[in-house]
Write a protein that holds these residues in place. Structure first.
Motif, PDB file in Angstrom:
ATOM      1  N   HIS A 109      -7.270  82.740  69.810  1.00 14.85           N
ATOM      2  CA  HIS A 109      -5.645  82.076  70.004  1.00 14.85           C
ATOM      3  C   HIS A 109      -5.264  82.892  71.438  1.00 14.85           C
ATOM      4  CE1 HIS A 109      -5.619  79.705  66.185  1.00 14.85           C
ATOM      5  NE2 HIS A 109      -6.152  80.886  65.764  1.00 14.85           N
ATOM      6  N   ASN A 110      -4.169  82.202  71.994  1.00 16.39           N
ATOM      7  CA  ASN A 110      -3.469  82.797  72.928  1.00 16.39           C
ATOM      8  C   ASN A 110      -2.088  82.892  72.593  1.00 16.39           C
ATOM      9  OD1 ASN A 110      -5.869  82.956  74.604  1.00 16.39           O
ATOM     10  ND2 ASN A 110      -5.615  81.008  75.094  1.00 16.39           N
ATOM     11  N   MET A 111      -1.353  83.618  73.464  1.00 11.63           N
ATOM     12  CA  MET A 111       0.138  83.841  73.412  1.00 11.63           C
ATOM     13  C   MET A 111       0.789  82.388  73.421  1.00 11.63           C
ATOM     14  SD  MET A 111       1.605  86.957  72.763  1.00 11.63           S
ATOM     15  CE  MET A 111       0.787  88.587  72.527  1.00 11.63           C
ATOM     16  N   VAL A 112       1.715  82.110  72.609  1.00 15.10           N
ATOM     17  CA  VAL A 112       2.627  80.906  72.650  1.00 15.10           C
ATOM     18  C   VAL A 112       3.870  81.127  72.613  1.00 15.10           C
ATOM     19  CG1 VAL A 112       0.760  79.354  71.926  1.00 15.10           C
ATOM     20  CG2 VAL A 112       2.367  80.309  70.324  1.00 15.10           C
ATOM     21  N   GLN A 113       4.898  80.541  73.416  1.00 12.92           N
ATOM     22  CA  GLN A 113       6.154  80.857  73.363  1.00 12.92           C
ATOM     23  C   GLN A 113       7.016  80.288  71.940  1.00 12.92           C
ATOM     24  OE1 GLN A 113       8.475  79.382  76.629  1.00 12.92           O
ATOM     25  NE2 GLN A 113      10.261  79.321  75.562  1.00 12.92           N
ATOM     26  N   VAL A 114       7.630  81.295  71.377  1.00 11.25           N
ATOM     27  CA  VAL A 114       8.103  81.024  69.906  1.00 11.25           C
ATOM     28  C   VAL A 114       9.679  80.882  69.989  1.00 11.25           C
ATOM     29  CG1 VAL A 114       6.215  81.187  68.410  1.00 11.25           C
ATOM     30  CG2 VAL A 114       7.756  83.143  69.066  1.00 11.25           C
ATOM     31  N   MET A 115      10.233  81.632  70.839  1.00 13.14           N
ATOM     32  CA  MET A 115      11.712  81.911  70.626  1.00 13.14           C
ATOM     33  C   MET A 115      12.174  82.303  72.289  1.00 13.14           C
ATOM     34  SD  MET A 115      12.721  84.242  67.596  1.00 13.14           S
ATOM     35  CE  MET A 115      11.811  83.645  65.891  1.00 13.14           C
ATOM     36  N   GLU A 116      13.305  81.550  72.691  1.00 14.84           N
ATOM     37  CA  GLU A 116      14.029  82.091  73.992  1.00 14.84           C
ATOM     38  C   GLU A 116      15.265  82.333  73.678  1.00 14.84           C
ATOM     39  OE1 GLU A 116      14.923  79.874  78.211  1.00 14.84           O
ATOM     40  OE2 GLU A 116      13.986  78.731  76.690  1.00 14.84           O
ATOM     41  N   PHE A 117      15.665  83.466  74.277  1.00 17.75           N
ATOM     42  CA  PHE A 117      17.035  84.228  74.162  1.00 17.75           C
ATOM     43  C   PHE A 117      18.039  83.776  75.167  1.00 17.75           C
ATOM     44  CE2 PHE A 117      14.035  86.392  71.494  1.00 17.75           C
ATOM     45  CZ  PHE A 117      14.802  86.423  70.323  1.00 17.75           C
ATOM     46  N   ALA A 118      19.240  83.134  74.991  1.00 17.68           N
ATOM     47  CA  ALA A 118      20.182  82.974  76.023  1.00 17.68           C
ATOM     48  C   ALA A 118      20.433  84.204  76.593  1.00 17.68           C
ATOM     49  CB  ALA A 118      21.389  82.496  75.406  1.00 17.68           C
ATOM     50  N   SER A 119      20.495  85.141  76.239  1.00 17.81           N
ATOM     51  CA  SER A 119      21.067  86.731  76.679  1.00 17.81           C
ATOM     52  C   SER A 119      19.722  87.258  76.525  1.00 17.81           C
ATOM     53  CB  SER A 119      22.197  87.352  76.296  1.00 17.81           C
ATOM     54  OG  SER A 119      23.312  86.428  76.572  1.00 17.81           O
ATOM     55  N   PRO A 120      18.662  87.675  77.290  1.00 16.88           N
ATOM     56  CA  PRO A 120      17.640  88.407  77.107  1.00 16.88           C
ATOM     57  C   PRO A 120      17.814  89.937  76.455  1.00 16.88           C
ATOM     58  CG  PRO A 120      17.364  87.282  79.110  1.00 16.88           C
ATOM     59  CD  PRO A 120      18.747  87.522  78.754  1.00 16.88           C
ATOM     60  N   PRO A 121      17.470  90.133  75.524  1.00 15.08           N
ATOM     61  CA  PRO A 121      17.518  91.360  74.677  1.00 15.08           C
ATOM     62  C   PRO A 121      16.501  92.529  75.371  1.00 15.08           C
ATOM     63  CG  PRO A 121      16.396  90.018  73.206  1.00 15.08           C
ATOM     64  CD  PRO A 121      16.797  89.234  74.385  1.00 15.08           C
TER      65      PRO A 121
END
Length: 86
Positions: free
Chosen positions: A56-68
């Motif tokens: 498997h490879n990395m897949v995007q699971v969450m995006e943050f409006a304000s990057p922590p």
């Protein structure tokens, strides 16, 4: 499409923690190997189902409006959260 998180708070004693137990299945994730499974970059949290494996490879699971700068992830109810840093 990844979930958009708009109110994540990574500061103080009451910092938010993300429960990712449903994502990881039976994988044993520790602070030492968390980077094999999760990456935080530019406000995007990505996940690789088999960590250092090659299936498997990395897949995007969450995006943050304000990057922590960091995230606390609950990977097992019986251990302390692991920390992923940007």
């Amino acid at each position: 499409m990844a979930d958009l998180i708009t109110d994540y708070d990574s500061t103080g004693e009451d910092a938010d923690k993300l429960d990712v137990t449903e994502l990881i299945g039976t994988e044993e994730i520790t602070q030492q190997n968390v980077g094999d499974y999760f990456q935080l970059s530019g406000g995007i949290l990505s996940f690789d189902q088999d960590g250092a494996g090659t299936n498997h490879n990395m897949v995007q699971v969450m995006e943050f409006a304000s990057p922590p700068a960091q995230l606390e992830l609950i990977v097992d109810e019986n251990q302390a959260p692991v920390v992923v840093t940007a």
